[in-house]
Design a protein around this motif. Structure first.
Motif, PDB file in Angstrom:
ATOM      1  N   HIS A  27      25.890 -33.934  48.818  1.00 40.88           N
ATOM      2  CA  HIS A  27      25.553 -32.706  50.349  1.00 40.88           C
ATOM      3  C   HIS A  27      26.109 -33.876  51.839  1.00 40.88           C
ATOM      4  N   GLN A  28      27.168 -32.894  52.151  1.00 45.88           N
ATOM      5  CA  GLN A  28      27.954 -34.322  53.326  1.00 45.88           C
ATOM      6  C   GLN A  28      27.180 -34.338  53.933  1.00 45.88           C
ATOM      7  N   GLU A  29      27.394 -35.662  55.136  1.00 44.38           N
ATOM      8  CA  GLU A  29      26.343 -35.993  56.635  1.00 44.38           C
ATOM      9  C   GLU A  29      26.939 -35.578  56.847  1.00 44.38           C
ATOM     10  N   LYS A  30      26.006 -35.070  57.850  1.00 45.33           N
ATOM     11  CA  LYS A  30      26.406 -34.883  59.543  1.00 45.33           C
ATOM     12  C   LYS A  30      25.140 -35.501  60.134  1.00 45.33           C
ATOM     13  N   TYR A  31      25.368 -35.207  61.804  1.00 46.32           N
ATOM     14  CA  TYR A  31      24.543 -36.346  62.469  1.00 46.32           C
ATOM     15  C   TYR A  31      23.429 -35.542  62.297  1.00 46.32           C
ATOM     16  N   GLY A  32      22.081 -36.249  61.969  1.00 48.72           N
ATOM     17  CA  GLY A  32      20.964 -34.887  62.044  1.00 48.72           C
ATOM     18  C   GLY A  32      19.869 -34.807  60.988  1.00 48.72           C
ATOM     19  N   ARG A  33      21.216 -34.760  60.403  1.00 52.68           N
ATOM     20  CA  ARG A  33      21.076 -33.967  58.753  1.00 52.68           C
ATOM     21  C   ARG A  33      20.668 -34.451  57.923  1.00 52.68           C
ATOM     22  N   PRO A  34      19.117 -34.643  56.757  1.00 49.89           N
ATOM     23  CA  PRO A  34      18.525 -35.729  55.955  1.00 49.89           C
ATOM     24  C   PRO A  34      19.759 -35.730  54.359  1.00 49.89           C
ATOM     25  N   ALA A  35      20.964 -35.660  54.307  1.00 49.48           N
ATOM     26  CA  ALA A  35      21.601 -35.419  53.432  1.00 49.48           C
ATOM     27  C   ALA A  35      21.136 -35.517  52.149  1.00 49.48           C
ATOM     28  N   LEU A  36      20.351 -36.795  51.324  1.00 52.70           N
ATOM     29  CA  LEU A  36      19.823 -37.845  50.331  1.00 52.70           C
ATOM     30  C   LEU A  36      18.290 -36.362  50.381  1.00 52.70           C
ATOM     31  N   ALA A  37      17.822 -35.677  51.079  1.00 50.95           N
ATOM     32  CA  ALA A  37      16.710 -35.436  51.316  1.00 50.95           C
ATOM     33  C   ALA A  37      17.368 -34.071  50.251  1.00 50.95           C
ATOM     34  N   LEU A  38      18.171 -32.947  51.054  1.00 52.86           N
ATOM     35  CA  LEU A  38      18.809 -32.006  50.964  1.00 52.86           C
ATOM     36  C   LEU A  38      19.007 -32.393  49.482  1.00 52.86           C
ATOM     37  N   ASP A  39      19.945 -32.939  48.739  1.00 55.44           N
ATOM     38  CA  ASP A  39      20.609 -33.043  47.747  1.00 55.44           C
ATOM     39  C   ASP A  39      18.999 -32.855  46.364  1.00 55.44           C
ATOM     40  N   LEU A  40      17.815 -33.756  47.133  1.00 55.18           N
ATOM     41  CA  LEU A  40      17.196 -33.862  45.906  1.00 55.18           C
ATOM     42  C   LEU A  40      15.972 -32.483  46.408  1.00 55.18           C
ATOM     43  N   VAL A  41      15.998 -31.782  46.933  1.00 52.80           N
ATOM     44  CA  VAL A  41      15.631 -30.241  47.635  1.00 52.80           C
ATOM     45  C   VAL A  41      15.840 -29.232  46.513  1.00 52.80           C
ATOM     46  N   GLU A  42      17.487 -29.427  46.213  1.00 46.17           N
ATOM     47  CA  GLU A  42      17.861 -28.328  45.270  1.00 46.17           C
ATOM     48  C   GLU A  42      16.576 -28.359  43.702  1.00 46.17           C
ATOM     49  N   GLU A  43      16.770 -29.654  43.112  1.00 45.32           N
ATOM     50  CA  GLU A  43      15.952 -29.347  42.027  1.00 45.32           C
ATOM     51  C   GLU A  43      14.680 -28.720  42.385  1.00 45.32           C
ATOM     52  N   PHE A  44      14.202 -28.564  43.335  1.00 45.82           N
ATOM     53  CA  PHE A  44      12.574 -27.701  43.890  1.00 45.82           C
ATOM     54  C   PHE A  44      12.697 -26.404  44.316  1.00 45.82           C
ATOM     55  N   ARG A  45      13.455 -26.240  44.747  1.00 47.17           N
ATOM     56  CA  ARG A  45      13.728 -24.799  45.019  1.00 47.17           C
ATOM     57  C   ARG A  45      12.640 -24.010  44.645  1.00 47.17           C
ATOM     58  N   ALA A  46      13.372 -23.529  43.347  1.00 47.13           N
ATOM     59  CA  ALA A  46      12.875 -22.495  42.389  1.00 47.13           C
ATOM     60  C   ALA A  46      11.006 -22.822  42.283  1.00 47.13           C
ATOM     61  N   PRO A  47      10.959 -24.178  41.717  1.00 45.69           N
ATOM     62  CA  PRO A  47       9.550 -24.218  40.903  1.00 45.69           C
ATOM     63  C   PRO A  47       8.737 -23.736  41.829  1.00 45.69           C
ATOM     64  N   LEU A  86      10.501 -34.591  50.689  1.00 44.47           N
ATOM     65  CA  LEU A  86      11.720 -35.831  50.532  1.00 44.47           C
ATOM     66  C   LEU A  86      12.118 -36.877  51.061  1.00 44.47           C
ATOM     67  N   MET A  87      12.281 -36.409  52.448  1.00 47.07           N
ATOM     68  CA  MET A  87      12.504 -37.346  53.494  1.00 47.07           C
ATOM     69  C   MET A  87      11.572 -38.099  53.570  1.00 47.07           C
ATOM     70  N   SER A  88      10.376 -38.315  52.799  1.00 47.06           N
ATOM     71  CA  SER A  88       8.717 -39.436  52.649  1.00 47.06           C
ATOM     72  C   SER A  88       9.455 -40.295  51.445  1.00 47.06           C
ATOM     73  N   ALA A  89       9.179 -39.066  50.289  1.00 41.37           N
ATOM     74  CA  ALA A  89       9.958 -40.081  49.137  1.00 41.37           C
ATOM     75  C   ALA A  89      10.777 -40.729  49.042  1.00 41.37           C
ATOM     76  N   LEU A  90      11.907 -40.875  49.701  1.00 39.73           N
ATOM     77  CA  LEU A  90      13.093 -41.873  49.875  1.00 39.73           C
ATOM     78  C   LEU A  90      13.277 -42.441  50.126  1.00 39.73           C
ATOM     79  N   GLU A  91      12.275 -42.872  51.689  1.00 39.40           N
ATOM     80  CA  GLU A  91      12.000 -43.733  52.528  1.00 39.40           C
ATOM     81  C   GLU A  91      10.983 -44.413  52.152  1.00 39.40           C
ATOM     82  N   ILE A  92      10.728 -43.957  50.862  1.00 41.69           N
ATOM     83  CA  ILE A  92       9.316 -45.146  50.205  1.00 41.69           C
ATOM     84  C   ILE A  92      10.035 -46.026  49.338  1.00 41.69           C
TER      85      ILE A  92
END
Length: 337
Positions: A226-246, A209-215
């Motif tokens: 998700h809150q920003e923390k140093y080195g954490r891809p927070a926006l990618a983690l936002d999108l991860v939530e939708e795809f965890r289960a499926p 998802l990081m690659s998709a966001l950069e594209i």
């Protein structure tokens, strides 16, 4: 082979004409045309030659270096002209509480919906007795999805998400034979094989998802939910939530229930903070199946023909970009069927 995963300890990626070679001790393990590779992931003690690096940069193919548990050590990307206007809009959106709540509400409600879809699938396979035992958890997931849609603040949204996770994993655990001893979700480090598989899957999902966001021109480190923390891809983690289960949870079920991965395929990886890890042979199986899942096709709401998950990730990233830029009124999350 859109993503080339190299796992063999001591292996090296080399260039030969228009091909990438994976070699070890002068033996060619794999040869693939560079045009067929969209990303290279080196896992553990794997090397790469300078000519191969230059080829990847020239072809704009990202290179990821990760540990055996999936943790990202670093990424090599070619210089790109990022979408400055979009990223400026993204940074301006960060303090806008109303916008963040609307997007976060869409993400969490979709996550709860997708968890319930997979939970129903599990219980249909297990039979009427298991479904009757889980009636309360199923109903709770349905109610929590409705509550999430009506959240007035991020704090309450976090509460609904947490309650949903508890109900969902009580059902998800029924998908596995008791010998796996999966009782609840744990991480940092994962302390049992199923949790190790889930953590590994979520980590590689985050990379995709990081690659998709950069594209799409977005900064994967500037999040909304998700809150920003140093080195954490927070926006990618936002999108991860939708795809965890499926994506990941269903993949882990498939790997275990098809006996592609067995309890003996795990070890405690030193240092101990890594927790339980897959052995090399099983890790190759996991990454092969993960790559196949990326290319498997499913239906996306609003699109007639089925699309690969890899393409859907890019579409969701572009949907997020349109919501951030104001081109779309709301962010439309991924809803599993």
């Amino acid at each position: 082979m859109p993503t080339l995963y190299v796992v063999e300890p001591g292996a090296q990626v080399e260039k030969e004409y228009h091909h990438l070679l994976v070699t070890k001790e002068d033996e060619v393990l794999l040869r693939v045309p560079i045009q067929q590779v969209s990303q290279v992931v080196l896992v553990g003690m794997v090397g790469i030659t300078t000519p191969a690096l230059h080829t990847l940069l020239a072809q704009e193919v990202p290179l990821l270096l990760v540990q055996r548990n999936g943790n990202l050590r670093g990424r090599l990307l070619p210089p790109t002209s990022s979408n400055f206007i979009l990223r400026r809009a993204q940074y301006e959106r960060e303090p806008q509480e109303d916008f963040r709540l609307r997007v976060a509400t869409a993400i969490v409600s979709a996550k709860l919906h997708n968890q319930r879809v997979l939970a129903l699938r599990i219980l249909r396979r297990k039979g009427a007795v298991f479904r009757e035992e889980s009636t309360n958890e199923l109903e709770q997931l349905r109610l929590l999805e409705q509550k999430a849609k009506q959240s007035q603040d991020l704090e309450s949204l976090l509460g609904w998400e947490g309650a949903g996770a508890k109900a969902y994993f009580s059902i998800y655990g029924k998908a596995f034979d008791p010998l796996w001893e999966f009782n609840h979700r744990n991480r940092r480090p994962p302390r049992d094989p199923i949790n190790a598989l889930l953590s590994l899957g979520y980590t590689f999902l985050t990379h995709a998802l990081m690659s998709a966001l950069e594209i799409a021109g977005l900064d994967p480190f500037c999040g909304i939910y998700h809150q920003e923390k140093y080195g954490r891809p927070a926006l990618a983690l936002d999108l991860v939530e939708e795809f965890r289960a499926p994506f990941v949870d269903s993949l882990v079920m498939s790997l275990v229930n098809r006996r592609l991965i067995k309890p003996g395929d795990f070890e405690w990886e030193p240092p101990s903070e890594f927790g339980v890890c897959l052995k090399d042979k099983a890790l190759r199986v996991f990454l092969r199946e993960f790559g196949d899942r990326l290319e498997s096709e499913v239906h996306l709401q609003g699109v007639k023909k089925p699309l690969s998950y890899r393409k859907i990730f890019e579409i969701q990233a572009h949907r997020m970009a349109r919501a951030i830029s104001g081109e779309a009124e709301e962010y439309q999350p991924f809803l599993a069927r």
